[in-house]
Design an enzyme around this catalytic site. Structure first.
Site, PDB file in Angstrom:
ATOM      1  N   CYS A   1       0.839  -1.207   0.000  1.00 56.51           N
ATOM      2  CA  CYS A   1       0.000   0.000   0.000  1.00 56.51           C
ATOM      3  C   CYS A   1       0.870   1.251   0.000  1.00 56.51           C
ATOM      4  CB  CYS A   1      -0.914  -0.023   1.219  1.00 56.51           C
ATOM      5  SG  CYS A   1      -1.841   1.504   1.485  1.00 56.51           S
TER       6      CYS A   1
ATOM      7  N   CYS B   1       0.069   3.692   2.807  1.00 57.26           N
ATOM      8  CA  CYS B   1       0.566   3.179   4.091  1.00 57.26           C
ATOM      9  C   CYS B   1       2.040   3.509   4.270  1.00 57.26           C
ATOM     10  CB  CYS B   1       0.368   1.673   4.186  1.00 57.26           C
ATOM     11  SG  CYS B   1      -1.350   1.147   4.136  1.00 57.26           S
TER      12      CYS B   1
END
Length: 134
Positions: free
Chosen positions: A63, A66
């Site tokens: 991600c 993230c």
């Protein structure tokens, strides 16, 4: 793991090894990484029994968002030493994180109960929530 260290060769007390990111050093020992479902289960039990404020960052190595917020999350663990900070990769803890539908998801705990949740990243939003729950 190499961290951002200002003026010393200090080693982290606990950190987020295995993320592949260059993350800030945690100076207070209040940052943990869940390495498995069993480990995350134990961390969640500790949060419930200790009743101390905590935040769990559910993310994933793949991600992009993230990986953008994780350094700030680690840095803020130094700014809020009374909070417990936990990073849980959803791929390493698939059973316990099966309810997570968006990464990053940050959940805030107080007195052993989840009291707030933040979806997505944003350093200012995160700092505001940490201040609110510390």
């Amino acid at each position: 793991m190499e961290g951002f260290v200002s003026g010393s060769e200090e080693k982290p007390k606990q950190g987020l090894e295995g993320t592949g990111l260059n993350l800030p050093v945690n100076r207070h020992g209040n940052l943990k990484s869940a390495s498995s479902d069993q480990n995350l289960k134990e961390i969640l039990q500790d949060i419930k029994s200790s009743k101390s404020p905590a935040v769990i960052n559910y993310g994933a190595s793949w991600c992009h968002i993230c990986s953008q917020i994780l350094p700030a999350f680690c840095r803020m663990s130094n700014e809020f030493p009374k909070l417990s900070f936990v990073y849980a990769d959803i791929d390493e803890c698939p059973e316990i994180t099966q309810h997570i539908r968006y990464t990053p998801t940050l959940q805030f705990f107080l007195d052993g109960e989840r009291v707030d949740e933040m979806l997505g990243a944003g350093e200012e939003r995160l700092r505001d929530r940490l201040w609110l729950h510390s």
